[in-house]
Design an enzyme around this catalytic site. Structure first.
Site, PDB file in Angstrom:
ATOM      1  N   ALA A   1      -7.600 -13.814  14.387  1.00 35.94           N
ATOM      2  CA  ALA A   1      -7.678 -12.746  13.595  1.00 35.94           C
ATOM      3  C   ALA A   1      -8.993 -12.048  13.459  1.00 35.94           C
ATOM      4  O   ALA A   1      -9.931 -12.545  14.070  1.00 35.94           O
ATOM      5  CB  ALA A   1      -7.385 -13.382  12.036  1.00 35.94           C
ATOM      6  N   HIS A   2      -9.145 -11.124  12.780  1.00 34.95           N
ATOM      7  CA  HIS A   2     -10.486 -10.285  12.696  1.00 34.95           C
ATOM      8  C   HIS A   2     -11.449 -10.998  12.358  1.00 34.95           C
ATOM      9  O   HIS A   2     -11.686 -11.837  11.581  1.00 34.95           O
ATOM     10  CB  HIS A   2     -10.170  -9.110  11.838  1.00 34.95           C
ATOM     11  CG  HIS A   2      -9.705  -9.390  10.517  1.00 34.95           C
ATOM     12  ND1 HIS A   2      -9.549  -8.422   9.428  1.00 34.95           N
ATOM     13  CD2 HIS A   2      -9.887 -10.517   9.814  1.00 34.95           C
ATOM     14  CE1 HIS A   2      -9.360  -8.958   8.360  1.00 34.95           C
ATOM     15  NE2 HIS A   2      -9.545 -10.182   8.438  1.00 34.95           N
ATOM     16  N   ASN A   3     -12.709 -10.402  12.934  1.00 35.87           N
ATOM     17  CA  ASN A   3     -14.078 -10.961  12.840  1.00 35.87           C
ATOM     18  C   ASN A   3     -14.261 -12.388  13.530  1.00 35.87           C
ATOM     19  O   ASN A   3     -15.427 -13.021  12.988  1.00 35.87           O
ATOM     20  CB  ASN A   3     -14.469 -10.976  11.219  1.00 35.87           C
ATOM     21  CG  ASN A   3     -14.328  -9.591  10.790  1.00 35.87           C
ATOM     22  OD1 ASN A   3     -14.326  -8.517  11.620  1.00 35.87           O
ATOM     23  ND2 ASN A   3     -13.870  -9.581   9.472  1.00 35.87           N
TER      24      ASN A   3
END
Length: 350
Positions: free
Chosen positions: A255-257
């Protein structure tokens, strides 16, 4: 009709060449044996190489017809009479080195169409920059401002987005997409990989959830390999990072980050939620779930099908749902089993 091999074989290797790769002594009295292929202990023939490093295959080692076998000193006395043994410290790693010499085209995906250079059936924006030796299959799309490094292969249907950077000696498999990303050297992206699409970000509210713009990038460092149909979302305000030498299996969601350190191993069907950090040399076995905003310490190992919902100290071995140190997990499972046994069998209606 001649047999077809996938991938095509390279040239045969002499026993002396294999010994040099292995850093091992040539067996006394060995002939000028040529090894043409590799096979399991059970299926190998006189021109095949095999290896053995697990005691459960001792009987197969005794009966093998392989021409040459890589073994540790512990198992060398069990090698069958018709097989020459090369004694090495790490048979499997040595086997991998020899395999790469016998099948060099198997080390990374190549072009599907077979031709080198830029196919006239591809769409390359005039402002894109390609170094020498880049192979672009039919159906590839390369956006404006993209840069592709020397000897990189873009297989059929791959999409490289605007201003993306792909390093040298990379392979991008069929129908993979790379958007909003910087990719290092010697990176392999297998078929269907998705890099740099939106992360899953919404500001929840009554009546309508508001989409949060994802303004970060994906940064993939050198020598990373990402398996088929794995997805890596770009960051919201910071970059999603995959560290040098990390190997990711098929069907993984990142997922993001998320920040993944160097030389991590992530096995199939694992999901890592947003803003989690994996330090160097972390191993996540198959079907592990990691909730967001956690840190898994360097060298930690998480057992398959576990769910991690809190930070993991460096060097830990955890498992279970929720994940905990393996000794604690095993103790709990043993206690539950003991309690169930004491209670005895129960009917569904009781």
């Amino acid at each position: 009709m001649e047999p077809v091999f996938f991938p095509p074989r390279g040239g045969p290797l002499a026993l002396a060449e294999i010994a040099a790769i292995a850093g091992a002594a040539v067996p006394q009295g060995a002939p000028d044996l040529l090894i043409e292929s590799v096979a399991s202990l059970e299926e190998a023939g006189p021109r095949d190489l095999s290896y053995m490093d697990n005691a459960r295959y001792a009987d197969a080692l005794t009966a093998t017809r392989a021409g040459l076998c890589l073994v540790s000193a512990r198992f060398a006395p069990k090698v069958s009479a018709g097989t020459y043994a090369l004694v090495v410290a790490e048979p499997y790693r040595t086997y991998a080195s020899v395999l790469g010499r016998l099948y060099p085209d198997a080390l990374r995906p190549g072009p599907v169409f077979g031709d080198k250079g830029v196919s006239p059936g591809s769409c390359v924006h005039p402002s894109a920059r390609l170094e020498d030796g880049v192979t672009v299959d039919p159906g590839v799309v390369i956006g404006p401002g993209a840069q592709i490094g020397r000897n990189t292969v873009l297989a059929a249907g791959a999409v490289i987005g605007p201003n993306c950077r792909i390093g040298r000696d990379c392979s991008v498999g069929p129908h993979a997409s790379v958007l909003h990303a910087l990719v290092g050297n010697r990176v392999t992206l297998h078929p269907g990989v998705r890099i740099g699409q939106d992360g899953f970000g919404y500001a929840l509210g009554q009546g309508r959830h508001m989409k949060v713009a994802q303004t970060g990038r994906v940064v993939i460092q050198d020598d990373v390999e990402i398996g088929a149909n794995t997805t890596v979302d770009r960051g919201t305000t910071r970059d999603t990072v995959i560290g040098e030498g990390t190997k990711i299996d098929n069907l993984v969601q990142i997922a993001h980050n998320v920040v993944i350190g160097r030389h991590c191993i992530i096995v199939s069907q694992t999901g890592i939620s947003g803003s989690t950090t994996l330090e160097d040399y972390v191993v996540l076995a198959g079907q592990v779930g990691v909730v967001g905003h956690l840190r898994i310490g360097a060298g930690s190992q998480i057992a398959g099908s576990s769910n991690v919902n809190r930070d993991v100290p460096p060097g830990s071995r955890w498992g279970g749902t929720p994940a905990k140190p393996v000794r604690e997990w095993f103790r709990e499972m043993t206690t539950l089993k003991s309690l169930a046994a004491r209670r005895g069998p129960q009917s569904d209606e009781s």
